[in-house]
Design an enzyme around this catalytic site. Structure first.
Site, PDB file in Angstrom:
ATOM      1  N   HIS A  29       0.809  -1.214   0.000  1.00 39.83           N
ATOM      2  CA  HIS A  29       0.000   0.000   0.000  1.00 39.83           C
ATOM      3  C   HIS A  29       0.845   1.268   0.000  1.00 39.83           C
ATOM      4  O   HIS A  29       0.320   2.381  -0.153  1.00 39.83           O
ATOM      5  CB  HIS A  29      -0.929  -0.001   1.217  1.00 39.83           C
ATOM      6  CG  HIS A  29      -2.241   0.685   0.969  1.00 39.83           C
ATOM      7  ND1 HIS A  29      -2.441   1.569  -0.067  1.00 39.83           N
ATOM      8  CD2 HIS A  29      -3.431   0.617   1.624  1.00 39.83           C
ATOM      9  CE1 HIS A  29      -3.687   2.016  -0.042  1.00 39.83           C
ATOM     10  NE2 HIS A  29      -4.306   1.462   0.979  1.00 39.83           N
ATOM     11  N   ASP A  50      -2.399   1.563  -4.527  1.00 35.05           N
ATOM     12  CA  ASP A  50      -3.657   1.843  -3.852  1.00 35.05           C
ATOM     13  C   ASP A  50      -4.707   0.791  -4.220  1.00 35.05           C
ATOM     14  O   ASP A  50      -4.503  -0.031  -5.117  1.00 35.05           O
ATOM     15  CB  ASP A  50      -4.151   3.242  -4.218  1.00 35.05           C
ATOM     16  CG  ASP A  50      -3.249   4.338  -3.648  1.00 35.05           C
ATOM     17  OD1 ASP A  50      -2.722   4.142  -2.530  1.00 35.05           O
ATOM     18  OD2 ASP A  50      -3.077   5.369  -4.320  1.00 35.05           O
TER      19      ASP A  50
END
Length: 430
Positions: free
Chosen positions: A402, A406
């Site tokens: 992350h 995304d």
């Protein structure tokens, strides 16, 4: 009589050193051409070093657990012929130098503590620099880290080396009183309370895997996306063609190459998943090299790599998967076989798991777990209406970093893999 220098051979572009794990020959033993003399290990694979000549082993220059650089002489073999006499002359001339080098190495080993005994985490790069510079464990622990969780970075240790002779931390590190008890506690063997438990030390590869897993969790912000896939068409198609495929190609057609082909296609469409992270920089990979997690007979894990996977058709993919899988089981992988991966696939369904949350293979940013294929009741939509039918389904579990990926990208990528699989042509020729 002539003497031949047995050197650590080149094992791949990215492999610069190896650890000696076992000498199969002792001083005085007779050796045949291409006979294995010793076993070595890199970060990923174990390998053997054969002799290029026949003769008698007269000198061993490194011991078990020593780290040797590619091209270094590790043993001297005395031969009956004179064809290697020039090498012998060079060897004789370099004997005093080798002796001095061995003395220096021995001195460094005495002053260099076992970095693995520290309660702090140090990356392999930092430990290698520390070892080369003769930095003790006490010194290393005294360095103030500027990385995440106060970890010592490459810059930190290089700055320390640069100022080592002028700053006080050296003396402070040497006299650090807590270094000895920490090392002693780490080396203490656990004692069974009831006397019936067995205490077994992890083997070398298990220790490496453990270190990589912890490092990955500490490095990346792991997040997962899951999607269910209807693979009924794939199951029916494979059942129809697998026997003729094996008869024609001499290879079994498993589900793995089918899934790998789909992943390679999706990576081509979503290059943002085919990247790696180095510090504050993102490296966009030109080639699509798929890692294929495989279990070894001893229970350990290894990830051989299919290079340029997007350029292979299904036949080529099946051959690559079977070749790497078979060589992994036999312990015949070469160091290059595990290098250069840009994305990894692991088949947790082999053991009956429906889905999983795999840990990233650093510095990659994505890994896909393939769940078990199961017959389940499902709603089937038709022009005449919906009805319940039995379908072959599985889960895809996508772990991604992350920090740089995304949810939109991570979710879209695994959805694209699912779409490719569900759109499988039942009449496809192979």
């Amino acid at each position: 009589m002539a003497k031949f220098e047995l050197k650590l051979p080149k094992m791949g572009e990215s492999v610069a050193e190896a650890t000696i794990t076992n000498w199969l020959k002792n001083v005085g033993d007779t050796i045949e051409v291409d006979e294995t003399v010793l076993e070595i290990a890199t970060d990923k694979v174990d390998s053997e070093v054969p002799s290029e000549v026949a003769g008698t082993l007269v000198e061993i220059l490194f011991q078990v657990d020593d780290v040797v650089q590619v091209g270094q002489t590790i043993a001297i073999i005395e031969t009956a012929g004179g064809s290697v006499a020039p090498v012998a002359a060079a060897s004789t001339a370099s004997t005093p130098v080798a002796a001095v080098q061995n003395t220096v190495v021995a001195a460094q080993e005495i002053t260099t503590a076992a970095y693995a005994d520290s309660e702090k985490f140090f990356s392999p790069l930092v430990k290698n620099i520390a070892k080369e510079e003769g930095i003790s464990l006490a010194e290393l622990e005294a360095i103030t880290g500027t990385g995440k969780d106060a970890r010592v970075t490459k810059s930190d240790i290089l700055d320390y080396v640069k100022n080592r002779g002028t700053q006080a931390p050296v003396a402070k590190a040497v006299e650090a009183p807590k270094a000895t008890p920490v090392a002693a506690a780490a080396k203490a063997v656990p004692v069974s309370v009831n006397g019936g438990d067995e205490v077994v030390e992890m083997d070398r590869m298990r220790k490496l895997i453990a270190g990589y897993m912890v490092q990955s969790i500490q490095t990346s912000a792991h997040v997962q996306s899951f999607i269910e896939v209807d693979v009924t068409n794939i199951v029916n198609w494979r059942n129809k063609v697998k026997n003729s495929f094996e008869k024609r190609e001499g290879e079994k057609l498993t589900f793995t190459p089918i899934f790998m082909e789909a992943v390679a296609k999706a990576l081509k469409e979503f290059p943002g998943m085919n990247i790696s992270v180095e510090g504050d920089y993102i490296i966009k990979k030109k080639n699509i090299n798929l890692g294929m997690a495989a279990a070894l007979p001893n229970g350990n894990l290894i990830v051989p790599v299919i290079k340029n996977a997007d350029q292979l058709n299904l036949v080529g993919m099946a051959k690559a998967v079977n070749d790497l899988g078979n060589r992994a089981k036999m312990g015949k992988l070469k160091p290059d076989d595990t290098q250069g991966g840009t994305y990894t696939v692991t088949n947790v369904g082999t053991f009956g798991s429906v889905f999983g949350t795999p840990i990233l293979n650093q510095p990659q940013v994505g890994i896909l777990a393939l769940g078990a294929i199961r017959k389940v009741p499902a709603v089937i939509e038709t022009p005449e209406g919906d009805f319940i039918g039995i379908r072959q389904k599985m889960f895809l579990s996508h772990s991604y970093d992350h920090r740089v990926v995304d949810g939109a990208l991570g979710g879209s990528f695994v959805k694209r893999v699912a779409d490719i699989l569900e759109a499988w042509d039942i009449n496809r020729e192979v």
